[in-house]
Scaffold this motif. Structure first.
Motif, PDB file in Angstrom:
ATOM      1  N   ARG A  60      87.701  18.273  15.185  1.00  6.37           N
ATOM      2  CA  ARG A  60      87.368  18.686  13.943  1.00  6.37           C
ATOM      3  C   ARG A  60      86.691  17.813  12.816  1.00  6.37           C
ATOM      4  NH1 ARG A  60      91.788  21.750  13.400  1.00  6.37           N
ATOM      5  NH2 ARG A  60      93.172  19.913  12.179  1.00  6.37           N
TER       6      ARG A  60
ATOM      7  N   VAL B 110      79.783  22.019  18.855  1.00  3.95           N
ATOM      8  CA  VAL B 110      80.661  22.732  18.494  1.00  3.95           C
ATOM      9  C   VAL B 110      82.013  22.431  19.488  1.00  3.95           C
ATOM     10  CG1 VAL B 110      82.795  24.563  16.768  1.00  3.95           C
ATOM     11  CG2 VAL B 110      79.837  23.947  16.056  1.00  3.95           C
TER      12      VAL B 110
ATOM     13  N   ASP C  65      83.694  17.478  14.644  1.00  3.17           N
ATOM     14  CA  ASP C  65      81.839  18.671  14.591  1.00  3.17           C
ATOM     15  C   ASP C  65      81.685  18.961  13.233  1.00  3.17           C
ATOM     16  OD1 ASP C  65      83.188  19.506  17.618  1.00  3.17           O
ATOM     17  OD2 ASP C  65      84.231  20.893  16.642  1.00  3.17           O
TER      18      ASP C  65
END
Length: 116
Positions: A15, A62, A18
Motif C-alpha cells: 500500500r 498497483v 502504491d
C-alpha cells in the motif's frame, strides 16, 4: 508482533508503495534492508526508498496481493506474498512471489522477489 501483524505489515508495504507513502514505507524497513530481485539488488533502507520514489521505470502501478503466507515455523520471521502488478490502465505487468524476512524488532530486513 503476531503472525497477523506481520501479514498486515506485508500488506502495508505494498500500500505504501502504491500510494507513494514513502515515509510509511521507510518506517517498515530496517536500516540494513536488502531487496533482491531478478534484475538488481538494492541495499539499505534509504537506497531502496529512493529507488521506489525516484527511479522506478513505471511508478504508476498497483500491487494486487492474492495471498500472504506464514511459514509453518512461526519463529522464522518470514512471510511470503503472492500477487500481480498492474499498470495504471489495469494491464497485468507480471505475477510475483515476494518472500519477506523480519528481524527481532519486527522490521523488514530482507525481501526476495521472484517473477514469472
Amino acid at each position: 508482533m503476531t503472525d497477523d501483524d506481520r501479514g498486515a505489515a506485508v500488506r502495508t508495504y505494498y500500500r505504501a508503495i502504491d500510494d507513494g507513502a514513502y515515509d510509511d514505507l521507510a518506517s517498515l524497513l530496517a536500516a540494513d534492508f536488502v531487496h533482491r530481485r531478478p534484475d538488481r539488488t538494492l541495499e539499505g533502507r534509504d537506497r531502496f526508498v529512493r529507488f521506489m520514489r525516484d527511479e522506478r521505470p513505471n511508478p504508476d502501478t498497483v500491487h494486487s496481493v492474492d495471498a500472504v503466507y506464514a511459514d509453518a515455523d512461526a519463529d522464522s520471521g518470514e512471510r511470503a506474498a503472492r500477487g500481480r502488478l498492474f499498470d495504471a490502465g489495469g494491464e497485468e505487468l507480471f505475477a510475483f512471489v515476494d518472500v519477506f524476512r523480519f528481524d527481532d524488532a519486527d522490521r523488514l530486513v530482507e525481501l526476495r522477489t521472484f517473477t514469472r
